[in-house]
Design a protein around this motif. Structure first.
Motif, PDB file in Angstrom:
ATOM      1  N   ASN A   1       0.805  -1.224   0.000  1.00 20.73           N
ATOM      2  CA  ASN A   1       0.000   0.000   0.000  1.00 20.73           C
ATOM      3  C   ASN A   1       0.838   1.274   0.000  1.00 20.73           C
TER       4      ASN A   1
ATOM      5  N   PRO B   1       0.951   3.773  -4.410  1.00 21.22           N
ATOM      6  CA  PRO B   1       0.894   5.229  -4.615  1.00 21.22           C
ATOM      7  C   PRO B   1       2.234   5.821  -5.033  1.00 21.22           C
TER       8      PRO B   1
ATOM      9  N   ALA C   1      -6.632   0.449  -6.549  1.00 25.01           N
ATOM     10  CA  ALA C   1      -5.595   1.455  -6.331  1.00 25.01           C
ATOM     11  C   ALA C   1      -5.199   2.141  -7.644  1.00 25.01           C
TER      12      ALA C   1
ATOM     13  N   LEU D   1      -5.326   5.867  -8.175  1.00 26.07           N
ATOM     14  CA  LEU D   1      -4.249   6.757  -7.724  1.00 26.07           C
ATOM     15  C   LEU D   1      -3.526   7.461  -8.861  1.00 26.07           C
TER      16      LEU D   1
ATOM     17  N   THR E   1      -6.345   6.350   0.100  1.00 28.53           N
ATOM     18  CA  THR E   1      -5.958   6.683  -1.274  1.00 28.53           C
ATOM     19  C   THR E   1      -6.474   8.067  -1.661  1.00 28.53           C
TER      20      THR E   1
ATOM     21  N   GLU F   1      -3.918  10.415  -0.537  1.00 30.25           N
ATOM     22  CA  GLU F   1      -2.712  10.282  -1.371  1.00 30.25           C
ATOM     23  C   GLU F   1      -2.910  10.935  -2.740  1.00 30.25           C
ATOM     24  N   ASN F   2      -4.078  10.704  -3.331  1.00 31.45           N
ATOM     25  CA  ASN F   2      -4.375  11.298  -4.633  1.00 31.45           C
ATOM     26  C   ASN F   2      -4.295  12.827  -4.572  1.00 31.45           C
TER      27      ASN F   2
END
Ligand code: UD1
Length: 417
Positions: free
Chosen positions: A23, A27, A94, A97, A165, A168-169
């Motif tokens: 994980n 990203p 994911a 991302l 996520t 993170e994005n």
């Protein structure tokens, strides 16, 4: 399709090296889209999800250097096709991302909606809302998010719920935006911190990663960097839970104990003796574990990705454990499979009441998702007789050579074709 055959009932002994975090790797691989220079990564786990991400990035135009020894170099000197097709997004959520980085780097992106998922709905509304606040125009057409922006603008974004996520994005998008972005109610997961560290090495200006408020001052361009992916705390927790259930003494090497507080606390409560120094964890367990009750929560709370493994542990523990899942609404599928092995589990809504039994009995079971597979492996390791786990492609998505690592600890476990 491959299956796992386990003959249970043996304690685990020896040492095992922990892989890089899935994980975190996923990203961070997407961060390569933010620069035309090479991003050199080490400690990348060899997993199906990493291969899927590499394939997606390749379609977008990212060149990948040779992948060996956990090293991979990604270079997005040109982005020729800012798109994530349904075929890839449906196998790995994911993939979403790439949305933030693509928008920030090329001003447009076309990314398939992830759709339903076995463990719950998992929408992406927070990703969209955040990018819109930064000036992106996003609409959905034929199952795709079509996004466009001139240069993204910094914004103050309050996320309605904690999304890993999603954070993170938005952090990646904000890194190249004009002005300052403040993300409130941000995810505090260690993987967010690892991504922030990598972005900082690329020249991004980020403060507060690991807290609920992240502040990103956008810069014009980012450059290449080298980054070592953090250890996988869920893989680590899976081995620790297995030792606590099966007994034995194991040293885990290359781990990050400081990211595992909630898990370690619960394992100690179950009766394991645990000592952590630097990047090593030693665990010793004798006799039957004691039941533990838990409630999943965003970090630093108890990780939803460890819930299934603890259900397997409670299944053989003395006493009754109450497990409450608060992150995903449909994440108890493993309970039905554990029952096939003789576990006594009653489910009501998002709560599972697990009455420990003296012994589980080997049986044929089916993996339903990644962490559910891990719980079945743990159950198989403690069950009497043979357990055959089908659909282990779920396991291969997120664990590097799990069966080989367990076999090296003395478990009778093999992959059958
Ligand atoms: C990440 C992890 C996954 C872990 C999960 C929770 C990766 C690649 N995956 O998944 O292993 O189980 O965090 O720790 O890092 N939600 C919304 N709207 C959104 C986004 C999320 O409603 O826009 C909801 C989800 O449906 C879920 C909750 O928020 O109920 C948390 O999801 P989120 O943290 O986003 O999970 P992922 O980032 O997909």
């Amino acid at each position: 399709m491959d299956k796992l055959l386990i003959r249970g009932g043996r304690p685990l002994e020896g040492s095992v090296r922990i892989s890089g975090a899935k994980n975190s790797a996923l990203p961070i691989m997407c961060a390569a889209l933010l620069t035309e220079d090479p991003l050199a990564l080490t400690n990348v786990p060899r997993l199906m999800d990493v291969r899927t991400m590499a394939k997606l990035l390749a379609q977008i135009g990212v060149e990948a250097g040779t992948q060996s020894d956990g090293r991979i170099t990604l270079c997005a000197s040109k982005v020729k096709n800012p798109e994530a097709p349904y075929e890839l997004v449906k196998t790995m959520r994911a993939s979403v991302l790439v949305l933030g980085p693509l928008l920030a780097r090329c001003g447009r992106a076309r990314v398939s909606l992830p759709g339903g998922c076995a463990i719950g709905q998992r929408p992406v509304d927070q990703h969209i809302k955040g990018l819109q606040a930064m000036g992106a125009r996003i609409y959905v057409e034929h199952g795709y998010m079509i996004a466009a922006a001139q240069r993204l603008r910094g914004a103050h974004i309050l996320m309605d719920l904690v999304t890993v996520t999603g954070t993170e994005n938005l952090m990646m998008a904000a890194a190249l935006a004009q002005g300052t972005t403040v993300l409130e109610n941000a995810a505090r997961e260690p993987e967010v911190v690892d991504l922030a560290r990598c972005l900082a090495a690329m020249g991004a200006r980020i403060e507060g990663a690991g807290t609920g408020t992240i502040r990103v001052e956008g810069v014009r361009t980012l450059g290449g960097a080298e980054h070592a992916v953090m250890p996988d705390r869920i893989e680590t927790g899976t081995f620790l839970a297995a030792v606590t259930a099966a007994g034995g003494k194991v040293r885990l090497l290359g781990a990050a104990p400081d990211t595992l507080e909630a898990t370690l606390d619960k394992l100690k409560e179950a009766g394991a003796r645990i000592a952590a120094t630097g990047d090593e964890i030693e665990i010793e367990m004798e006799g039957r574990p004691k039941s533990v009750s838990l409630r999943t929560a965003p970090y630093p709370g108890f990780a939803t990705d460890m819930q299934a493994q603890f259900m397997a542990l409670d299944a053989v523990a003395s006493g009754t454990g109450v497990i409450t899942e608060t992150i995903f609404e449909n994440r108890f599928m493993h309970a039905l499979e554990l029952q096939r092995l003789g576990a006594d589990i009653a489910i009501q809504g998002n709560t599972a009441v697990v009455k420990g039994v003296e012994r589980l009995q080997g049986a044929n079971v089916m993996a339903t998702d990644l962490r559910a597979s891990a719980s079945l492996v743990i159950a198989g390791l403690v069950a009497q007789g043979e357990t055959l786990i089908e659909r282990i492609y779920h396991l291969d998505r997120g664990y590097e050579e799990l069966e080989k690592k367990f076999a090296a600890l003395g478990a009778k476990i093999e992959r059958v074709k």
